[in-house]
Scaffold this motif. Structure first.
Motif, PDB file in Angstrom:
ATOM      1  N   TRP A  55      15.287  61.020 150.251  1.00 28.85           N
ATOM      2  CA  TRP A  55      14.899  62.234 151.001  1.00 28.85           C
ATOM      3  C   TRP A  55      14.798  63.419 150.049  1.00 28.85           C
ATOM      4  O   TRP A  55      13.849  64.210 150.099  1.00 28.85           O
ATOM      5  CB  TRP A  55      15.908  62.511 152.120  1.00 28.85           C
ATOM      6  CG  TRP A  55      15.502  63.625 153.026  1.00 28.85           C
ATOM      7  CD1 TRP A  55      15.339  64.948 152.713  1.00 28.85           C
ATOM      8  CD2 TRP A  55      15.184  63.513 154.413  1.00 28.85           C
ATOM      9  NE1 TRP A  55      14.947  65.669 153.807  1.00 28.85           N
ATOM     10  CE2 TRP A  55      14.842  64.818 154.874  1.00 28.85           C
ATOM     11  CE3 TRP A  55      15.160  62.461 155.324  1.00 28.85           C
ATOM     12  CZ2 TRP A  55      14.484  65.078 156.197  1.00 28.85           C
ATOM     13  CZ3 TRP A  55      14.812  62.726 156.641  1.00 28.85           C
ATOM     14  CH2 TRP A  55      14.467  64.016 157.059  1.00 28.85           C
ATOM     15  N   GLY A  87      22.410  54.283 152.309  1.00 24.32           N
ATOM     16  CA  GLY A  87      22.702  55.492 151.536  1.00 24.32           C
ATOM     17  C   GLY A  87      21.565  55.872 150.611  1.00 24.32           C
ATOM     18  O   GLY A  87      21.437  57.038 150.220  1.00 24.32           O
ATOM     19  N   GLY A  99      27.313  61.656 155.737  1.00 28.73           N
ATOM     20  CA  GLY A  99      28.092  61.133 154.622  1.00 28.73           C
ATOM     21  C   GLY A  99      29.547  60.925 154.976  1.00 28.73           C
ATOM     22  O   GLY A  99      30.180  59.958 154.536  1.00 28.73           O
ATOM     23  N   TRP A 151      19.462  59.094 151.165  1.00 33.14           N
ATOM     24  CA  TRP A 151      19.760  60.476 150.740  1.00 33.14           C
ATOM     25  C   TRP A 151      18.998  60.875 149.472  1.00 33.14           C
ATOM     26  O   TRP A 151      18.303  61.884 149.477  1.00 33.14           O
ATOM     27  CB  TRP A 151      21.276  60.670 150.579  1.00 33.14           C
ATOM     28  CG  TRP A 151      22.017  60.575 151.865  1.00 33.14           C
ATOM     29  CD1 TRP A 151      21.654  61.125 153.063  1.00 33.14           C
ATOM     30  CD2 TRP A 151      23.244  59.891 152.099  1.00 33.14           C
ATOM     31  NE1 TRP A 151      22.593  60.810 154.022  1.00 33.14           N
ATOM     32  CE2 TRP A 151      23.573  60.060 153.461  1.00 33.14           C
ATOM     33  CE3 TRP A 151      24.101  59.147 151.293  1.00 33.14           C
ATOM     34  CZ2 TRP A 151      24.728  59.513 154.031  1.00 33.14           C
ATOM     35  CZ3 TRP A 151      25.242  58.602 151.850  1.00 33.14           C
ATOM     36  CH2 TRP A 151      25.554  58.787 153.207  1.00 33.14           C
ATOM     37  N   ARG A 175      18.408  60.324 142.608  1.00 32.78           N
ATOM     38  CA  ARG A 175      17.156  61.039 142.920  1.00 32.78           C
ATOM     39  C   ARG A 175      16.262  61.103 141.678  1.00 32.78           C
ATOM     40  O   ARG A 175      15.053  60.898 141.764  1.00 32.78           O
ATOM     41  CB  ARG A 175      17.499  62.452 143.412  1.00 32.78           C
ATOM     42  CG  ARG A 175      16.292  63.281 143.780  1.00 32.78           C
ATOM     43  CD  ARG A 175      16.441  64.727 143.299  1.00 32.78           C
ATOM     44  NE  ARG A 175      15.227  65.492 143.492  1.00 32.78           N
ATOM     45  CZ  ARG A 175      14.182  65.469 142.659  1.00 32.78           C
ATOM     46  NH1 ARG A 175      14.177  64.685 141.612  1.00 32.78           N
ATOM     47  NH2 ARG A 175      13.110  66.211 142.904  1.00 32.78           N
ATOM     48  N   SER A 224      18.585  66.899 154.781  1.00 28.96           N
ATOM     49  CA  SER A 224      19.180  67.751 153.762  1.00 28.96           C
ATOM     50  C   SER A 224      18.248  68.922 153.444  1.00 28.96           C
ATOM     51  O   SER A 224      18.701  70.030 153.248  1.00 28.96           O
ATOM     52  CB  SER A 224      19.461  66.938 152.511  1.00 28.96           C
ATOM     53  OG  SER A 224      18.331  66.180 152.159  1.00 28.96           O
ATOM     54  N   ILE A 282      24.452  60.561 143.491  1.00 31.82           N
ATOM     55  CA  ILE A 282      23.284  60.665 144.374  1.00 31.82           C
ATOM     56  C   ILE A 282      22.186  61.486 143.694  1.00 31.82           C
ATOM     57  O   ILE A 282      21.000  61.127 143.741  1.00 31.82           O
ATOM     58  CB  ILE A 282      23.685  61.287 145.721  1.00 31.82           C
ATOM     59  CG1 ILE A 282      24.598  60.310 146.486  1.00 31.82           C
ATOM     60  CG2 ILE A 282      22.449  61.615 146.559  1.00 31.82           C
ATOM     61  CD1 ILE A 282      25.108  60.829 147.816  1.00 31.82           C
ATOM     62  N   ALA A 285      26.720  64.608 152.049  1.00 30.11           N
ATOM     63  CA  ALA A 285      25.357  64.112 152.321  1.00 30.11           C
ATOM     64  C   ALA A 285      25.081  64.084 153.818  1.00 30.11           C
ATOM     65  O   ALA A 285      25.964  63.767 154.617  1.00 30.11           O
ATOM     66  CB  ALA A 285      25.206  62.709 151.731  1.00 30.11           C
ATOM     67  N   LYS A 286      23.854  64.440 154.171  1.00 35.93           N
ATOM     68  CA  LYS A 286      23.492  64.413 155.589  1.00 35.93           C
ATOM     69  C   LYS A 286      21.972  64.407 155.708  1.00 35.93           C
ATOM     70  O   LYS A 286      21.254  64.690 154.755  1.00 35.93           O
ATOM     71  CB  LYS A 286      24.070  65.629 156.314  1.00 35.93           C
ATOM     72  CG  LYS A 286      23.541  66.940 155.782  1.00 35.93           C
ATOM     73  CD  LYS A 286      24.120  68.123 156.517  1.00 35.93           C
ATOM     74  CE  LYS A 286      23.557  69.400 155.905  1.00 35.93           C
ATOM     75  NZ  LYS A 286      24.090  70.607 156.449  1.00 35.93           N
ATOM     76  N   PHE A 287      21.502  64.106 156.906  1.00 29.57           N
ATOM     77  CA  PHE A 287      20.075  64.238 157.229  1.00 29.57           C
ATOM     78  C   PHE A 287      19.931  65.338 158.258  1.00 29.57           C
ATOM     79  O   PHE A 287      20.720  65.390 159.204  1.00 29.57           O
ATOM     80  CB  PHE A 287      19.540  62.932 157.822  1.00 29.57           C
ATOM     81  CG  PHE A 287      19.333  61.848 156.816  1.00 29.57           C
ATOM     82  CD1 PHE A 287      18.544  62.052 155.700  1.00 29.57           C
ATOM     83  CD2 PHE A 287      19.915  60.611 156.994  1.00 29.57           C
ATOM     84  CE1 PHE A 287      18.342  61.044 154.781  1.00 29.57           C
ATOM     85  CE2 PHE A 287      19.715  59.600 156.088  1.00 29.57           C
ATOM     86  CZ  PHE A 287      18.936  59.811 154.980  1.00 29.57           C
TER      87      PHE A 287
END
Lengths: 266, 285
Positions: free
Chosen positions: A119, A113, A140, A116, A87, A196, A83, A192-194
C-alpha cells in the motif's frame, strides 16, 4: 518448461533480493508483483503463491515473486527486516517486473502483512494499475495480538513433549513465532493500518478474503471471496494448510480475468 | 559469502542456491541440504539459510534446492526425488568442480539423505536429523516410565479420551507408531549402514525431543544399528530438550554449531574433489 519460474537476483550489492519470474506464454496482458507475508507465513505460503503465480502466468499475467531483505533467500538476517525496507524492496521488484514485461500494466498482489508495504508503495506510485490484498490485516495491533497468541501456543505445545525444554516468552528472547522481532519492527507493525495513505485514483483496490474480513475503511474495493476452508493457514505451523486446492482455482481465475482487463468490475 | 543460483536440469524448474565463501577455494565436501518434509528450501524459520551462511564463513559450500512438488519446483516434470538429488550433485560438480558431497536432511529429508548416500558414491557424509530409529524395547520402556510420572488427573483425562475415541471408533494414539516415513524393511538399515561405513561415509545422526512417536531413549540408536552404532565414523546425539523443527533460535544456533564442529572433525582434511575422476553411480544407475 511451461509455468516454471526463472530465478534471479534484484537490487544492489549488500541488499540483493531473491526473485522468481513467471513468464506468460505470449506478451503479458498485465504483470503482477507478489508481495509475500511476514514471519512464518512467508515460508508456509511460499508453495501456494508459487503455484498461484504459475497459474496466473499460464493465463497471460506475468508474475514476479520477491523475498524482502532479511527474509527467504534474500540477503540480510531476520532482525534487519522492516516494513519500510519491504516497501523499498517492492519498488525494486516493480522496476524489474516492468523491465521484463514492457508496457503491460503493473499490479501488486500482496499477501496478509505484505499489504502494508505494498500500500505504501502504491500510494506513492500512481502507475500501479491494481492493488490486490490476499487476506488483508486491517490493523497492526490485532495482527500482533494474533502473532503473540500463536507464539504462546507454540511455546506451550512443548509441554506435550516430555523432555522438551520450556521456552521463555517473547519478552525474554525477542523471538516471535520463531523469528527475530526487534522492538523497532514490533512498533512498526503496531502502528500499521489500512488505509495508511490515500491511494491514487487510478489504482483499483481489491481484496481476496473470506467473509470474516470486512472492507478496507474509506475505500471502494473489488472483492473476490476465498473459501473459508483455505484461509486458516496463517493460524498453524502446518505447511499442508497452504496447498493450492481446486476450490482456490475459481477465485484465482476471477482474479486473472480482472487483472487482464484493468477497468473491469469484479 | 556468495549466493549463486545454479540450474539443475534443462527443461525443468529445478534450481538451487549455492552459498560459498567469497574468497579462496571451497574447503571440504559440498553440503547439500534437502527439504525438511514439505518446507521450502529456506528451511523452518530460515534454518537452512543460516546454516549455509555459517558454513560459508567456515570456508565450506552449501547447496539447497526444492525437490519436485515442493517450494518453487513444479510437479509437471517426470523427475522424482532421488534422481533430482543426483541431478543436483551433477550440477554442482559441473559448476564448482566438487566431486564429494555431504547430504543433510531433517525428518523425511533425513530418509532421502540416507537413500542418496546408498545410491551415489560421491556422497562421503550424511547428516540426518530425526532419521531412522526403530522403537524397540527401550522406546516402550521409556513410554511406560513417562506415563508412570503422570499425575492422577492426567490419567483420568487420558482414560476418558481413550474411551471416547473407542466409542467413536477413532484410531488409538499408539497407532502413531505406524510412522509415515520412507524407511527400509526392519533390519535392512544395519546392512545399509555397513555398506556406508565400508565406503568410509561419515554419519551424524541427531535426534530431537519432538519425535516422541518413535524416539524416547538414546539407547534406541544402538538397538537399531547394533554394534555399528559405535563406529568412529558415526556421531550420535540426542537432544530431548529440542523440538522437531527447531522453533527456538537457541536450538538452531546450537545445531548449526554442532554441524560445523562435525564437519571440521570429519572432513577438515578432505579436499572437495576425489583424486581421480568422478565415480558417480547415480549418473549411471
Amino acid at each position: 518448461m511451461t509455468g516454471a519460474p526463472t530465478p534471479f537476483w534484484l537490487g544492489s550489492p549488500g541488499r540483493r533480493l531473491f526473485a522468481t519470474w513467471y513468464a506468460s506464454p505470449s506478451a503479458p496482458r498485465a504483470t503482477v508483483v507478489i508481495c509475500p507475508p511476514f514471519f512464518h507465513e512467508q515460508f508456509l505460503s511460499s508453495r501456494l503463491f508459487s503455484l498461484v503465480a504459475a497459474r496466473l502466468a499460464q493465463a497471460g499475467i506475468a508474475c514476479l515473486r520477491v523475498d524482502y531483505y532479511g527474509t527467504g533467500d534474500s540477503e540480510g538476517n531476520e532482525a534487519e527486516f522492516s516494513i519500510h525496507g519491504a516497501r523499498e524492496d517492492i519498488a525494486v521488484a516493480v522496476a524489474a517486473a516492468r523491465a521484463r514485461s514492457g508496457n503491460a500494466p503493473t499490479a501488486l498482489l500482496a499477501v496478509r502483512g505484505g499489504g502494508w508495504p505494498a500500500w505504501l508503495f502504491a500510494a506513492a506510485d500512481s502507475s500501479i494499475s491494481q492493488l490486490w490484498i490476499w487476506q488483508p490485516i486491517l490493523s497492526g495491533s490485532s495482527y500482533l495480538a494474533e502473532l503473540h497468541r500463536l507464539d504462546e501456543a507454540e511455546r506451550a505445545l512443548r509441554a506435550d513433549y516430555p523432555f522438551c525444554r520450556q521456552l521463555g516468552s517473547y519478552r525474554e528472547d525477542g523471538q516471535l513465532v520463531g523469528y527475530a522481532c526487534p522492538d523497532a519492527l514490533h512498533s512498526e507493525i503496531m502502528a500499521a493500518k489500512f488505509p495508511s495513505q490515500p491511494l491514487s485514483g487510478n489504482t483499483i483496490l481489491g481484496v481476496l478474503a473470506d467473509d470474516r474480513i470486512g472492507e478496507i475503511p474509506g475505500h471502494t474495493t473489488q472483492r473476490i471471496e476465498l473459501p473459508e476452508s483455505r484461509t486458516h493457514w496463517k493460524d498453524t505451523l502446518e505447511v499442508r494448510a497452504t496447498f493450492l486446492t481446486r476450490d482456490l482455482h475459481e477465485p484465482i481465475d476471477r482474479l486473472t480475468a480482472i487483472l487482464g482487463t484493468p477497468r473491469a468490475v469484479a | 559469502m556468495i549466493d549463486e543460483i545454479v540450474h539443475i536440469a534443462d527443461n525443468s524448474s529445478l534450481f538451487g542456491l549455492l552459498t560459498r565463501p567469497d574468497a579462496g577455494p571451497v574447503r571440504g565436501p559440498v553440503l547439500v541440504v534437502l527439504n525438511a518434509g514439505l518446507i521450502p528450501r529456506t528451511g523452518p524459520f530460515r534454518l537452512h539459510v543460516t546454516l549455509a551462511r555459517q558454513m560459508a564463513r567456515a570456508g565450506n559450500a552449501t547447496f539447497r534446492f526444492d525437490l519436485p512438488g515442493i517450494g518453487d519446483t513444479m510437479l509437471d516434470s517426470p523427475i522424482t526425488s532421488l534422481p533430482a538429488v543426483t541431478l543436483a550433485l551433477d550440477a554442482i560438480e559441473r559448476h564448482l568442480g566438487s566431486t564429494r558431497f555431504v547430504i543433510a536432511g531433517l525428518c523425511r529429508g533425513a530418509d532421502l539423505a540416507w537413500k542418496v548416500a546408498l545410491h551415489d558414491q560421491r556422497v562421503i557424509g550424511v547428516l540426518q536429523i530425526d532419521g531412522l530409529a526403530r522403537a524397540g524395547p527401550w522406546f516402550h520402556l521409556a513410554q511406560v516410565r513417562h506415563h508412570l510420572r503422570w499425575p492422577p488427573t492426567r490419567w483420568l483425562t487420558t482414560a476418558s479420551r481413550l474411551v471416547s475415541r473407542h466409542l467413536r471408533r477413532e484410531p488409538r494414539p499408539m497407532e502413531d507408531l505406524d510412522i509415515d516415513r520412507e524407511w527400509p524393511a526392519a533390519g535392512a538399515e544395519r546392512t545399509q549402514l555397513r555398506e556406508l561405513l565400508d565406503r568410509r561415509v561419515h554419519i551424524f545422526s541427531l535426534f530431537t525431543g519432538g519425535i516422541t512417536n518413535y524416539f524416547l531413549d538414546s539407547r534406541q540408536f544402538a538397538s537399531t544399528y547394533g554394534k555399528l552404532a559405535n563406529d568412529p565414523a558415526i556421531r550420535f546425539a540426542y537432544w530431548p530438550e529440542c523440538d522437531h523443527i527447531f522453533f527456538s533460535e537457541t536450538d538452531r544456533a546450537r545445531m548449526i554449531g554442532e554441524v560445523l564442529d562435525w564437519y571440521s572433525a570429519a572432513f577438515g582434511q578432505i579436499e572437495n574433489t576425489a583424486p581421480s575422476a568422478s565415480t558417480s553411480m547415480g549418473a549411471s544407475a
